[in-house]
Structures are given as C-alpha cells and as structure tokens.
Design an enzyme around this catalytic site. Structure first.
Site, PDB file in Angstrom:
ATOM      1  N   ASP A 491     -35.320 -55.461  79.718  1.00 58.30           N
ATOM      2  CA  ASP A 491     -34.735 -56.215  79.912  1.00 58.30           C
ATOM      3  C   ASP A 491     -35.876 -58.036  79.869  1.00 58.30           C
ATOM      4  O   ASP A 491     -36.970 -56.756  79.078  1.00 58.30           O
ATOM      5  CB  ASP A 491     -34.847 -56.427  81.192  1.00 58.30           C
ATOM      6  CG  ASP A 491     -34.684 -57.552  82.168  1.00 58.30           C
ATOM      7  OD1 ASP A 491     -35.552 -57.719  83.218  1.00 58.30           O
ATOM      8  OD2 ASP A 491     -33.806 -58.386  81.910  1.00 58.30           O
ATOM      9  N   ASP A 673     -36.488 -55.181  85.948  1.00 64.09           N
ATOM     10  CA  ASP A 673     -37.746 -54.996  87.020  1.00 64.09           C
ATOM     11  C   ASP A 673     -36.859 -56.319  87.627  1.00 64.09           C
ATOM     12  O   ASP A 673     -36.634 -56.258  88.564  1.00 64.09           O
ATOM     13  CB  ASP A 673     -38.582 -55.574  86.633  1.00 64.09           C
ATOM     14  CG  ASP A 673     -38.551 -57.307  86.630  1.00 64.09           C
ATOM     15  OD1 ASP A 673     -39.235 -58.266  87.170  1.00 64.09           O
ATOM     16  OD2 ASP A 673     -37.090 -57.320  85.851  1.00 64.09           O
TER      17      ASP A 673
END
Lengths: 776, 50
Positions: A491, A673
């Site tokens: 990500d 996250d």
C-alpha cells in the site's frame, strides 16, 4: 469530573507540578529534576489536538452498562490509543480520583473495567473523562469470539499444570527406582513405587491427555490422521503397558517417561497457542465499529438508535469526530470528510448538500445531517467485513507443515510397530509380553515428541528473534506462509510513506508568513492546518474574529489585517500553479499581499527504496496498490522503481486484485496500514502492517512491525526462510535418528532405558538446532 | 523403609495443595494481565509524597 481535568491543567498553589511536594514561592517545580522530567511529558492539551477525536461520546456507551443492583454498576470498554503503561496509569489515576469509582486497566487486553456506585448515568461522565484525555473508547462485547480462544488457552494451561505436577512427583519416585535395583530395594518397595506412580500417572493421562486425544479422535472420525494420532497411541499404549507390568510385578514401568513426554508436548502446544492467540478475529473488530448508536432525527426529536436498526430514509445527525454509520446523502450542512477508510488518504474531501458519503467516513469539520440511502448490510463497510470473514475461513484451512508430515509418518510408524510385534510373536515364537514390550519400545523410540517439537521450537525462537527486531509475529504458521511467497503487494500511504503531511516548500515561504499561517492554523481541526501548526515551533500571534468554513478554509484578523488560509478558489483565486501539480496545498492570503502557497507531501520512508530493491533483487515481484490520486502514486512508484502500480483502488478492488494474483497461483504478501487495506490483508497468503496502523488493521495482519524502518519486511522474510529451512533440518534430524534407532529397537537390542534416553536426546538435538535461527 | 508409607503420601498431598492453589489463582484471574502486573511496580502511589 471537572476536578479531574482541572487538576491536570492547574496545580494547587505551590505544589510541584511533577512530584507534588510543596515548593517555594511562585515556582511551578520544587527542583530542577522535577522541572526536567515534566518537560518531557507533552501537555495533555497538545496531546488532545494530536490524537484522533473520540468516536463515540459518553452518552452512547451508557447503553452497555451492566448493573448488579440499584446502585452498583460496571462497564467494560476497549481503549484505543494506549501506547504504554503510563497511559494506563493516567487513565486509572484520573478515574480513581472520583469518589465511589474503581477503575482497572488490563494492559494485555487493553480493556478498561469500570465499577462505580451511584447513578447509572455517571458512566457518561466517566467516559468523557477518559476521552477528554485523548483516548478512544469502544464498547466491548463480552460475548465476543475471543472468549472461546481464552477458554481453550485456559484449558491447555490446566492440563499443563496437572502434567507438570504429575511428572515432578513421579520423578521423585523414579529417582529411587533408577538408582537402585530389586535386590537392594526389595520387591515390595519397588511395587509400591510402581503403584504410586500408576496412581499419579493414570488420572493425569485421563485429564491432561485430553487435548491430544480429542484432536486425534476428531481426525480419525473423518478418516484422516494428524500429529496427535501417534502421540495419543503412544501415550495410551505406554500407560497401559506400564500398568500391566505393575500388576504383574514386572520390572519395567514407564510412567515417568510417558508423563514427562506428555508434559513436554503440552508445553510446546501451549506456547504455540499463545502466539496464535494474539490474532483476534479482525472481522469482529470492524463489526464493533458499528456496534454503537446513531443520532436519528424524527420530526424535530432526536433519539439514539443502534446502527444495526437504521433504515433507508432515516435522517441522522453526524457530529464532528463521528463516523457516518451507513451509506447516506447529505441533506444539510457542509463539512470535510476523512475518507481514509476508502482511499487510505488522510487528506479530507469537502462535501456539500447532495453529496454521497459512505459508512465509515469520519466527519472532520462541522456537524451535518444525512439521509440513509443504504442500510448497514448493504454498505461498503459491510462488504469489507464479508470479504474479511470469507478470508478468515480460508486461513483456517491452511494445513501446517507438521500435520502434513504426520499424514505420512503416522501410518508408517504404526505399521512398523505392529509388524515388529507380529514378527516376534508369530515369526520368532516369542511370548507376547516381551514382544509387546519390543513393539512399545519401537513406538516410543520413534519419538513423536521430537517431531512435535521440531516446528514449535523453531517458531518460538524465530518469534523472539523477530521481536528483538521490532516485529510482532501473531500466528506461528505465518512464518511458514511467508517463506513461500513470490509476490509482494504494498500500500502507499502509511506503508511506503510515513503517513503524515510534511511541508514541501518551506524555502519559498519565509518566517513571517509561517508565523501568520501557523497562528491561524492553530484554531483549525483540518489535517493540513494541524500539520502546519505542529511543525511550527515559534511564537504564535493573537487572532481575532476567527471563522472556519468547511470546504474553504479559516479566516481571521491578525494585527488588524484580514487573513485567509485555505483552498485556492477561496483565498487565492487568481493564483497560477503548474498544471501537473495536484499535491495537497493551502494558500495564505494576507490582505494586500500576494497569496503564498504551502505545498504538502507525504514523504517516503527513508528505506523504502532500498527495501523494494532488495525484494526485487531476490526475485520477488513488487506491486503498488493505492487509493490515492494517480499522479501521487505514479511519482511514488517511479521513485521506488516499481513498474506495476495502480491508483484510486477501493478496498474491495484491493481485495479482488490480491485474490486474482492468488488464483494465478502466486503466493502473495500484502503490506498495508489503512482501514482500506484490511480486507486485502486478510485475503493475502500472509500480511504485514506497521504499528502506526489502526488496531483493526493490526489485528488483520499476521505480523506487525514497530518503528519507521520498512526493512523489517525484508528481515521478516529472511527469517521466515531461515526458519523453514531449520524446521526441515529438524525433521531430517528426527528422521535420521529414527532410521538409526528403529531397526535397533525392532531387533530387541534397545532396552527401555535407552529408548527413554534416546527420546529425550532427540528432542534436545531438535531444540538446540532450532537455536540457530537466532544467528545469521 | 516402612516410613515411606507415610512420607510419600504426605509429599503427594502437599503437591496437590500446590496444584490446587495454582488452579485457584488461574480461576481468580491472577494470570490475566502479566504486562500490567510487570508495569505496576513502576507506578507512583498517588497517596505518597514522592
């Protein structure tokens, strides 16, 4: 309650702010030591500005209070935002100062247990006490899934305690038995020792052997075998044989060996379960996010409705800091929403009447009223939860390496033992007792305990080694899965980048403009303004007539001049910027002067490029999936050398992309996250998340890493590969030992003493070999 | 060696008492929060001066 907060802001006159001792005159501290210690603790006010706003207010959580009688109440809550023991003490201290209140924080489970005498509604005040300090509280569902896990763990611990007690006491008796022989001891004494050992061993077997017997029975019922089948067989047969020997005044009883074996196996199993126990059901966490209530407006009257009961068409008020409960459309008010749930970005998006908002978005700036357009089940949040639940079931089917080995090992071992018995009785005409003994020796010496320890020994050590490097391993088989990956999906925001906005062009701004901007920004809740304010360390000017307009900016009067800080179309209408540049920005317009541009960037982690390079050099394919704008993702990918990138990816898309990769046969490691990564984290073969992530995301991940070094991912991967190599070595050592020992046992050359020694010896070798995971 | 008839059962009973105490502690929740217990020794008692 006011007293509690009051005492934090202003001390009683002339008592040291830090230690509470009286100090002289007007001093705030009694000595330099206290002054220095106090400076290290950030003020609660500033802390409050930095931490997220509370999700639910005091009155929402009152519905979860349980009452023992008319004025004894208790409430259990989950605390978010607690970083260390000092936080727990702060919370406990503040709450316990109230009369009639007993508060206790469990650091391991992050639960707050509140008990108080008096009015039930006092819960709201107590809760506001804690949220006023800057922590988030969530309702804790005491019927949650984790109780099952906790019960299982307690059960294992009970068995472990009993086995430990039994093996200690039988050892006491065995010392006598091994140290002496029949002549010195006398038959009666030896029999007494045997009987006493039997008396201890048999109830222990029945009680503490249950974890293995249950598991073996479950497998056999469905026609399969696992590691527990040979263990159970060995345990039962050895105990039976020892009992038989005892009854017939025989010489060889193995109660000590068998109970010790049981004890060691239980130790291995308990440690294994403890590492696994840390992974809470992540889907439950997400569900808890909507476990609260929403404020529904009907005909001018406000009432609280549980989120699950919301229906389309209902009007709901969303306060500042609250999450939108379900997909809805704005009917009044305008504000800015934190859509990190969907895009992973903390840059807010302005919304006005008529715009659609999704369940899970946080309202940052001003209260709004929305009309529900889709019930909770059909919302985006619910979709993500469903995806996560599906992934969780997939995880449960993963067959661990040890169990795969057991599938072959078990039938072979039993066949050998049976074969030995038959050969001796039928083929060589030996009496059945000694033949049975030889067969038992074969079973004992094939030592399932070395095999049973081969994997946990390495994993426990690998876990602790990773822990020293700041990595928390949440499930033991994560290492096995991690070692087999060939693709890494990252990500962007918060994972490859630090996750906060940094001022990118300080050189172009100048000190005076910074001061004016920061002075205005201090009064805003907007994330960009907060970043500005936090990075400014100088003196702030006074601002009058402050007005904050959601979607536009903040304005005020400084030194008589009208100042605006906000979006370009409001404070710097005629300014020009390069076409390609769509980084987050804000403009400072002082009446009469040229508008000044403040550009913000989310900086890449310092070792992100090196991490990507190392992974790629090792032959892994690296992919970047982000919910952010295309230009930002493209520039990040270019800086990191990632060719495969996608922008504007929704949480569901992330999950689907990961699944597509898996269907192609690739083994995927997902590193993320954000809340928008949670479903993808669970869908991947194995997942890692930084400790700066929300609790929910951390729970969805298999490994959590502390600190700012992304290199932890490479470290984890290398350790996983090393562990799997060592586990295979351990299996090889076990088999090698078996290959040597079994023929000897089958031929009757091995006495039971040698068998017991060999058993312990092989376990020792396996454990020592596992220590090698710490080196290299 | 007859003394063993008394001594061994006494040892076993004492062991059982220990086991019972362990089970009680487990049920009472003594082992629920090992991290909290470890950190509480560092906490200052608010009633004391320093």
């Amino acid at each position: 309650m006011a007293d509690a907060l009051h005492s934090l802001k202003q001390p009683m006159p002339n008592l040291c702010l830090h230690c509470g001792q009286p100090c002289s005159g007007e001093d705030r501290y009694c000595c330099r030591g206290c002054e220095a210690a106090a400076q290290m603790v950030p003020e609660p006010e500033k802390q409050r500005a930095v931490l997220n706003a509370p999700v639910l207010s005091g009155k929402d959580l009152s519905v979860f209070v349980s009452s023992r009688d008319a004025d004894q109440h208790s409430l259990v809550l989950l605390i978010e935002g607690m970083r260390c023991a000092a936080c727990a003490f702060l919370i406990e201290g503040t709450l316990n100062k109230q009369p009639g209140v007993a508060a206790r924080v469990n650091l391991t489970t992050r639960r707050l247990t509140l008990e108080w005498k008096g009015d039930k509604g006092k819960a709201a005040d107590l809760i506001d006490c804690v949220t006023g300090l800057g922590y988030t509280l969530r309702p804790f569902d005491t019927k949650a899934l984790q109780d099952d896990d906790a019960r299982e763990e307690k059960f294992l611990l009970h068995c472990l305690a009993v086995a430990g007690f039994a093996s200690g006491n039988i050892m006491l008796l065995s010392v006598g038995l091994w140290a002496s022989n029949q002549q010195d001891m006398g038959l009666v004494t030896r029999d007494l020792m045997h009987w006493l050992s039997a008396l201890i061993a048999i109830p222990t077997m029945i009680f503490a052997g249950r974890p293995f017997f249950r598991s073996a029975w479950q497998a056999l019922r469905f026609g399969r075998t696992n590691m527990d089948v040979p263990i159970s067989v060995a345990l039962i047969l050895t105990t039976g044989m020892s009992l038989f020997e005892t009854v017939h005044h025989g010489e060889h009883a193995y109660f000590d060996s068998v109970v010790m074996l049981l004890f060691l196996l239980l130790v291995g199993r308990y440690l294994d379960r403890r590492t696994r126990g840390k992974a809470r059901s992540a889907a439950e966490d997400l569900l808890m996010m909507v476990a609260g209530t929403a404020t529904v407006e009907e005909g001018g009257v406000l009432r609280l409705v549980p989120i699950r009961d919301l229906a389309t068409g209902m009007l709901v008020r969303v306060a500042v800091g609250e999450r939108v409960p379900a997909d809805a459309e704005i009917v009044s008010g305008q504000s800015e929403m934190d859509a990190s749930f969907i895009s992973g970005e903390t840059v807010t998006q302005p919304v006005v009447v008529g715009d659609a908002v999704y369940g899970g978005m946080v309202n940052v700036m001003a209260p709004i009223t929305v009309r529900i357009t889709a019930t909770h089940e059909k919302s985006l949040l619910a979709d993500v939860i469903k995806l996560m639940e599906k992934a969780e079931q997939g995880h449960a089917q993963y067959v661990r390496l040890a169990d795969r080995v057991a599938r072959y090992y078990t039938p072979v071992v039993h066949a050998l033992a049976l074969g030995t018995f038959l050969v001796w009785t039928v083929g060589l005409n030996l009496a059945w007792q000694p033949a049975l003994m030889i067969a038992m020796t074969v079973l004992i010496i094939t030592c399932p305990c070395a095999l049973g320890l081969a994997v946990p020994a390495v994993q426990v050590l690998a876990s602790s080694r990773l822990f020293k490097h700041g990595l928390l391993l949440k499930s033991a088989d994560a290492l096995e899965r991690l070692a087999t990956i060939d693709t890494v999906v990252f990500d962007k925001t918060g994972t490859l980048t630090e996750g906060d906005l940094q001022l990118a062009n300080p050189a172009q701004i100048g000190g005076v403009n910074m001061q004016w901007a920061a002075s205005l920004a201090a009064h805003s809740k907007h994330p960009i303004a907060r970043s500005l304010y936090e990075n400014y360390g100088g003196k702030l000017l006074d601002v009058a007539e402050i007005e904050e307009l959601p979607g536009r900016g903040i304005s005020g009067l400084i030194q008589g001049k009208q100042v605006r800080l906000g979006r370009r179309d409001w404070s710097a209408v005629h300014a020009e910027i390069p076409a390609q540049d769509d980084r987050p920005e804000t403009w400072l317009a002082i009446d009469g002067a040229e508008p000044v541009r403040f550009v913000f960037e989310d900086s890449l982690r310092s070792d992100a490029a090196a991490t990507v390079a190392q992974l790629q050099n090792a032959g892994l394919r690296v992919i970047l999936l982000s919910g952010d704008r295309e230009s930002a993702v493209q520039s990040a990918a270019a800086k990191l050398g990632i060719a495969d990138w996608h922008a504007r990816v929704t949480p569901v898309d992330k999950n689907n992309l990961v699944e597509k990769l898996r269907n192609e046969g690739r083994r995927v490691l997902m590193v993320g996250d954000g809340l928008n990564d949670a479903a993808a984290l669970m869908a991947a073969d194995v997942s890692i998340s930084p400790s700066t992530a929300m609790d929910i995301t951390q729970n969805a991940a298999d490994i959590v890493f502390q600190g700012h070094k992304l290199m932890a991912v490479v470290e984890a991967w290398r350790t996983a590969r090393r562990s799997v190599r060592l586990v295979k070595e351990n299996f090889f050592l076990s088999f090698f030992y078996n290959a040597l020992a079994v023929p000897l046992a089958m031929m009757g050359f091995v006495t039971p003493l040698i068998a017991a020694l060999a058993m312990s010896g092989s376990s020792l070798v396996v454990v020592l070999n596992a220590q090698r995971v710490k080196r290299g | 060696m007859d003394i063993l008839i008394y001594l061994i059962p006494i040892a076993l009973v004492m062991g059982l008492l220990g086991l019972g105490a362990f089970f009680w502690a487990l049920k009472n929740g003594q082992f629920d929060d090992p991290e909290g217990a470890a950190n509480r020794i560092l906490q200052d008692d608010p009633n004391e001066g320093a």
